[in-house]
Design an enzyme around this catalytic site. Structure first.
Site: not given
Ligand code: TYM
Length: 342
Positions: A119, A202, A205
């Site tokens: 990032k 990957k 969003k």
């Molecule tokens: P974030 O917002 O990027 O994504 C949310 C969830 O979606 C999963 N994900 C994917 N899974 C499969 N293929 C993909 N291309 C894909 N893109 C995203 C992510 O693995 C995630 O589960 N750091 C986290 C948010 C967070 C969090 C937490 C998660 C903050 N605190 C505590 C769990 C527990 C994040 O950026 O997810």
């Protein structure tokens, strides 16, 4: 007695950043698992708006996206009577615990985080925020505050979960047993859905360069189908699961198919597509994706049309989550030696 003790269930916590529109990657990697497991665990699902400000963002959009993500949790099938749905910034304990955890987290551990490096590389070096570097500690606080046993996430969060465990273990070692050591729940299939325009990246969003990168949960049926039909594949013909990077496009479509079709084995799926072309595979994947999105979009529209409904869910969620978070925070403050306020 706590709700956990009464129910005897282990806890689950997970979250999504309101940093864009949710994609089928978020759904297949995370939300689908949450929905499937929600009655087996005492579940907490948060919209992590504090994480969403670690990179440049549009303040005018953040609140709107926060509501959209929360509504999509419900539209995807989270039962708000069973699970606790809340907004991270509504619970000050997240920031307070993150500060304390900062003080037990060696900088060297954060230097190893690959997501930070990726990032940060996308921004001007001087403008990379301290918050982005510290992001994984806030994530650890999210999880540890609720004493979560399990954290259902996509594959890209694996390293952050390892770090959370390390931080919890270090705190417990320094100050005595305080935190449950959480475990990641990562599915074997579609845990990393790849970009349709570029299957070496990957699906994300927050990707805005190409309009054919991701299918969003709120895309119209026509647009979703168009994106899938245009998905990048290769010059081969065989429709087979494969680790070959050259064949990542087909493999990605097959994994989406595997999860959404519910077919029992990869052999059966390969046999199903025997002798058929990539166009056929794409069209069957598009059918399944559209079938999946239709009820989600219908429920989403219902929620949007019911004034006050979402706000009441989030208010109740903040109350329930806040009570648990406060309890853990008080315990942590006591352990590190803060003078209790009288
Ligand atoms: P974030 O917002 O990027 O994504 C949310 C969830 O979606 C999963 N994900 C994917 N899974 C499969 N293929 C993909 N291309 C894909 N893109 C995203 C992510 O693995 C995630 O589960 N750091 C986290 C948010 C967070 C969090 C937490 C998660 C903050 N605190 C505590 C769990 C527990 C994040 O950026 O997810």
């Amino acid at each position: 007695m706590t709700k956990e003790k009464m129910s005897g269930k282990q806890r689950v916590l997970s979250g999504v950043q309101p940093s864009g529109s949710l994609t089928i990657g978020n759904y297949l990697g995370a939300l689908r698992q949450w929905v499937e497991e929600q009655y087996r665990y005492e579940s907490y699902f948060c919209v992590v708006d504090m994480h969403a400000i670690t990179v440049p963002h549009d303040p005018a959009q953040l609140a709107e996206k926060t509501r959209e993500v929360a509504a999509l949790y419900i539209a995807c099938g989270i039962d708000p009577d069973e699970a606790t749905i809340f907004v991270q910034s509504h619970i000050p304990a997240h920031a307070e615990l993150a500060w304390i955890l900062n003080c037990v987290t060696p900088v060297g551990w954060l230097n190893r985080m690959t997501q930070f490096k990726e990032k940060a590389a996308r921004q001007q070096q001087e403008s990379v925020s301290t918050g982005l570097f510290d992001y994984p500690v806030l994530m650890a606080a999210d999880i540890l505050l609720y004493q979560a046993h399990r954290v259902p996430v996509g594959d890209d969060q694996r390293q952050h979960l390892e770090l959370t465990r390390d931080i919890a273990q270090r705190f417990n070692h320094l100050y005595g047993q305080t935190f449950v050591i959480p475990e990641a729940m990562i599915r074997g299939t579609a845990a990393r859905v790849m970009g349709l325009d570029d299957p070496t990246k990957k699906m994300s969003k927050s990707e805005t360069d190409s309009q054919y990168h991701a299918v969003y949960l709120l895309d119209s049926p026509d647009l979703a189908r168009k994106k899938i039909m245009r998905a990048k594949t290769d010059s081969g013909k065989d429709i087979r699961f494969s680790d070959d990077p050259e064949r990542a496009g087909v493999n990605n479509l097959l994994q989406i198919f595997e999860v959404l079709s519910g077919m029992e084995s990869r052999e059966a799926i390969e046999a199903h597509f025997e002798g058929k072309g990539y166009g056929h595979l794409k069209s069957e994947v598009a059918d399944l994706v559209l079938e999946t999105l239709a009820p989600i979009q219908e429920r989403y529209r219902k929620i949007q049309n019911e004034p006050g409904y979402l706000d009441s869910i989030l208010a109740r969620g903040a109350e329930r989550a806040g009570a648990i978070a406060e309890k853990t925070l008080r315990e942590v403050q006591k352990r590190v030696g803060f003078l209790p306020r009288q």
